[in-house]
Design a protein around this motif. Structure first.
Motif, mmCIF file in Angstrom:
data_model
loop_
_atom_site.group_PDB
_atom_site.id
_atom_site.type_symbol
_atom_site.label_atom_id
_atom_site.label_comp_id
_atom_site.label_asym_id
_atom_site.label_seq_id
_atom_site.Cartn_x
_atom_site.Cartn_y
_atom_site.Cartn_z
ATOM 1 N N ALA A 160 67.143 125.938 -0.370
ATOM 2 C CA ALA A 160 65.934 126.611 0.123
ATOM 3 C C ALA A 160 65.323 125.920 1.334
ATOM 4 C CB ALA A 160 64.891 126.668 -0.998
ATOM 5 N N ALA A 161 65.809 124.749 1.700
ATOM 6 C CA ALA A 161 65.202 123.953 2.770
ATOM 7 C C ALA A 161 65.297 124.650 4.119
ATOM 8 C CB ALA A 161 65.877 122.580 2.837
ATOM 9 N N LYS A 162 64.341 124.330 4.983
ATOM 10 C CA LYS A 162 64.299 124.862 6.344
ATOM 11 C C LYS A 162 64.236 123.697 7.339
ATOM 12 C CE LYS A 162 63.805 129.035 4.612
ATOM 13 N NZ LYS A 162 64.974 129.936 4.553
ATOM 14 N N PRO A 163 64.822 123.858 8.530
ATOM 15 C CA PRO A 163 64.783 122.770 9.509
ATOM 16 C C PRO A 163 63.369 122.421 9.962
ATOM 17 C CG PRO A 163 65.687 124.772 10.488
ATOM 18 C CD PRO A 163 65.590 125.018 9.030
ATOM 19 N N THR A 164 62.424 123.347 9.787
ATOM 20 C CA THR A 164 61.034 123.087 10.173
ATOM 21 C C THR A 164 60.261 122.313 9.104
ATOM 22 O OG1 THR A 164 60.453 125.268 9.312
ATOM 23 C CG2 THR A 164 60.874 125.080 11.687
ATOM 24 N N TRP A 165 60.844 122.147 7.917
ATOM 25 C CA TRP A 165 60.180 121.349 6.883
ATOM 26 C C TRP A 165 60.055 119.904 7.357
ATOM 27 C CZ3 TRP A 165 62.304 122.446 1.273
ATOM 28 C CH2 TRP A 165 61.983 123.757 0.908
ATOM 29 N N THR A 166 58.980 119.268 6.955
ATOM 30 C CA THR A 166 58.886 117.824 7.182
ATOM 31 C C THR A 166 59.647 117.095 6.071
ATOM 32 O OG1 THR A 166 56.882 117.517 5.860
ATOM 33 C CG2 THR A 166 56.595 118.103 8.203
ATOM 34 N N LEU A 170 60.272 118.114 2.038
ATOM 35 C CA LEU A 170 61.546 118.099 1.314
ATOM 36 C C LEU A 170 61.475 117.167 0.104
ATOM 37 C CD1 LEU A 170 64.427 119.043 1.050
ATOM 38 C CD2 LEU A 170 65.123 117.307 2.710
ATOM 39 N N ALA A 171 60.893 115.995 0.293
ATOM 40 C CA ALA A 171 60.735 115.071 -0.842
ATOM 41 C C ALA A 171 59.841 115.689 -1.913
ATOM 42 C CB ALA A 171 60.152 113.747 -0.363
ATOM 43 N N GLY A 172 58.766 116.362 -1.468
ATOM 44 C CA GLY A 172 57.861 116.994 -2.435
ATOM 45 C C GLY A 172 58.516 118.124 -3.192
ATOM 46 N N ALA A 173 59.321 118.920 -2.490
ATOM 47 C CA ALA A 173 60.039 120.005 -3.166
ATOM 48 C C ALA A 173 61.029 119.439 -4.182
ATOM 49 C CB ALA A 173 60.767 120.868 -2.138
ATOM 50 N N GLY A 174 61.673 118.312 -3.824
ATOM 51 C CA GLY A 174 62.573 117.664 -4.765
ATOM 52 C C GLY A 174 61.846 117.180 -5.998
ATOM 53 N N ALA A 175 60.706 116.532 -5.792
ATOM 54 C CA ALA A 175 59.917 116.044 -6.929
ATOM 55 C C ALA A 175 59.444 117.195 -7.809
ATOM 56 C CB ALA A 175 58.726 115.234 -6.419
ATOM 57 N N GLU A 176 59.012 118.281 -7.168
ATOM 58 C CA GLU A 176 58.549 119.447 -7.936
ATOM 59 C C GLU A 176 59.678 120.035 -8.778
ATOM 60 O OE1 GLU A 176 56.391 123.815 -7.258
ATOM 61 O OE2 GLU A 176 57.089 122.644 -5.536
ATOM 62 N N ALA A 177 60.867 120.132 -8.191
ATOM 63 C CA ALA A 177 62.005 120.688 -8.933
ATOM 64 C C ALA A 177 62.391 119.808 -10.115
ATOM 65 C CB ALA A 177 63.193 120.867 -7.993
ATOM 66 N N LEU A 178 62.276 118.504 -9.947
ATOM 67 C CA LEU A 178 62.569 117.597 -11.060
ATOM 68 C C LEU A 178 61.507 117.712 -12.154
ATOM 69 C CD1 LEU A 178 63.817 114.447 -9.101
ATOM 70 C CD2 LEU A 178 65.203 116.061 -10.418
ATOM 71 N N TRP A 179 60.243 117.673 -11.762
ATOM 72 C CA TRP A 179 59.168 117.814 -12.752
ATOM 73 C C TRP A 179 59.294 119.127 -13.522
ATOM 74 C CZ3 TRP A 179 56.521 114.322 -14.994
ATOM 75 C CH2 TRP A 179 55.990 113.212 -14.333
ATOM 76 N N ALA A 180 59.655 120.200 -12.816
ATOM 77 C CA ALA A 180 59.774 121.506 -13.471
ATOM 78 C C ALA A 180 60.833 121.497 -14.568
ATOM 79 C CB ALA A 180 60.099 122.586 -12.439
ATOM 80 N N ARG A 181 61.761 120.554 -14.471
ATOM 81 C CA ARG A 181 62.830 120.428 -15.465
ATOM 82 C C ARG A 181 62.564 119.285 -16.443
ATOM 83 N NH1 ARG A 181 64.562 122.698 -10.923
ATOM 84 N NH2 ARG A 181 66.261 124.244 -11.020
ATOM 85 N N GLY A 182 61.374 118.709 -16.389
ATOM 86 C CA GLY A 182 61.010 117.656 -17.326
ATOM 87 C C GLY A 182 61.525 116.286 -16.966
ATOM 88 N N LEU A 183 61.915 116.087 -15.697
ATOM 89 C CA LEU A 183 62.449 114.801 -15.256
ATOM 90 C C LEU A 183 61.440 114.074 -14.381
ATOM 91 C CD1 LEU A 183 66.118 115.793 -14.270
ATOM 92 C CD2 LEU A 183 65.249 115.039 -16.496
ATOM 93 N N HIS A 184 61.402 112.749 -14.504
ATOM 94 C CA HIS A 184 60.552 111.932 -13.636
ATOM 95 C C HIS A 184 61.222 111.752 -12.272
ATOM 96 C CE1 HIS A 184 58.511 109.722 -17.260
ATOM 97 N NE2 HIS A 184 58.069 110.951 -17.091
ATOM 98 N N PRO A 185 60.549 112.069 -11.169
ATOM 99 C CA PRO A 185 61.110 111.796 -9.843
ATOM 100 C C PRO A 185 60.893 110.335 -9.475
ATOM 101 C CG PRO A 185 58.996 112.907 -9.628
ATOM 102 C CD PRO A 185 59.270 112.794 -11.103
ATOM 103 N N ALA A 186 61.701 109.467 -10.068
ATOM 104 C CA ALA A 186 61.519 108.029 -9.852
ATOM 105 C C ALA A 186 61.769 107.647 -8.398
ATOM 106 C CB ALA A 186 62.447 107.235 -10.770
ATOM 107 N N LEU A 187 62.654 108.382 -7.721
ATOM 108 C CA LEU A 187 62.930 108.147 -6.314
ATOM 109 C C LEU A 187 63.352 109.448 -5.665
ATOM 110 C CD1 LEU A 187 64.778 105.293 -4.571
ATOM 111 C CD2 LEU A 187 65.714 107.586 -4.350
#
Length: 365
Positions: A160-166, A170-187
């Protein structure tokens, strides 16, 4: 499920008590988030994600197994985190001295082992460290689930990423996707087009990612870490970048081929060093750590020339060889006969076969 958790904890308590006898210790005290998760079959004492220790600790003797926590945390831990194998010792949150008095009452003048020893305690026995890194079948079941969820989150976000994303986005979207699955975004590391060739450990910034980006996860679930790295490219990969990724995959293959029970970590490190040299990058091994064993820490042991620790069956590893602008990483379990099970493989991510294994390639959008 509950019975299997109790059985797993019973087996671990049996091994701990055997170790107490062998070392002449009266008790084992576990403070770290990693050891708490291991001893409780995936329970969590974590509130502050960045802390190495949590809001509860464990005290195990020949007769008893206690969870020590304050009155703020006790009910939630009992309801949501702990198997039935433990007794609770609850103390007022403002009176930590009461906890220490209880520990002294239980242990007397006996020797106490700890994962994070104070001046009066001794370091944890090597046999317990080895036990923690060797996964039981019930742990492997949980680990497979963590790996599957983490890789699924990675694919979802980069697709889903776009070249205009900061990089922050991208890091925030990754963290959100992990949290949504019950995982801690440790890094969640991110490097966009400009920073990608400059830094191996690229923490996210406010820059736009541009034509290509790298996203790295250390995702924690039930205390277990799934580590993986992926790349996205908007358009076709430049030939020079494609060559770097091909080289990294071949370098990684040399290490993966060598990961068998009985092999030392420094021997795998030496294999990686030789592979870098053979592919024309003799200095690359000095530019980033190469990974090592994983499990209840993102890296239980980082391999280097002095790590003589031996790989065993059902040990998890995550190697991350890299060059300037290319990197590869997944979480594997060393199985019997030297086969490797990739816990973070996602069939929906593009891959190529390297040395008999499907390995990820940059996603071209």
């Amino acid at each position: 499920m509950i019975n299997s958790l109790n059985q797993e904890v019973d087996r671990k308590l049996e091994f701990i008590r055997k170790t107490l006898t062998e070392t002449g210790s009266i008790a084992l005290r576990l403070r770290g988030t990693d050891w708490f998760a291991w001893a409780t079959a995936g329970g969590s004492n974590t509130v502050l994600l960045t802390a190495e220790t949590g809001v509860a600790e464990i005290l195990i003797t020949a007769e008893n197994a206690f969870v020590l926590t304050d009155e703020i945390e006790a009910q939630r831990l009992q309801d949501e985190e702990l198997p039935a194998n433990f007794q609770m010792h609850i103390y007022p949150w403002a009176d930590v001295a009461q906890r220490e008095a209880f520990v002294n009452q239980i242990t007397g003048s006996g020797k106490v082992m700890s994962d994070r020893p104070n001046a009066a305690e001794r370091a944890i026995a090597p046999s317990l460290k080895s036990c923690k890194q060797t996964m039981m079948s019930s742990e492997l079941e949980r680990y497979r689930r963590v790996g599957s969820l983490a890789s699924e989150a990675m694919t979802e976000v980069l697709s889903a990423a776009k070249p205009t994303w900061t990089e922050y986005q991208l890091a925030g979207a990754g963290a959100e996707a992990l949290w949504a699955r019950g995982l801690h975004p440790a890094l969640t590391l991110v490097a966009g087009e400009r920073r990608l060739p400059l830094y191996r450990h690229a923490t996210a910034t406010g820059e736009q990612i541009g034509r290509q980006a790298m996203l790295v996860f250390c995702a924690r679930g039930w205390g277990l870490y799934a580590n993986l790295t992926r790349f996205v490219c908007f358009g076709s990969l430049e030939p020079k970048d494609d060559e770097l990724h091909q080289a990294v995959r071949k370098i990684e293959a040399a290490a993966l081929n060598f990961c068998q029970p009985g092999v030392s970590l420094n021997a795998v490190y030496a294999t990686l060093k030789n592979a870098y040299e053979q592919h024309g990058y003799p200095q690359a091994i000095r530019e980033h750590h190469q990974g090592g064993t994983t499990g209840y820490l993102a890296r239980e042991i980082v391999a280097n020339p002095g790590t003589s620790d031996i790989l065993a069956e059902n040990t998890a590893v995550a190697w991350n060889p890299s060059l300037s602008g290319a990197k590869i990483e997944d979480t594997f379990v060393v199985s019997s006969g030297g086969t490797l099970e990739n816990l973070t493989f996602d069939a929906n991510w593009p891959s190529v076969e390297v040395a008999g294994r499907l390995r990820p390639v940059p996603l071209e959008i």
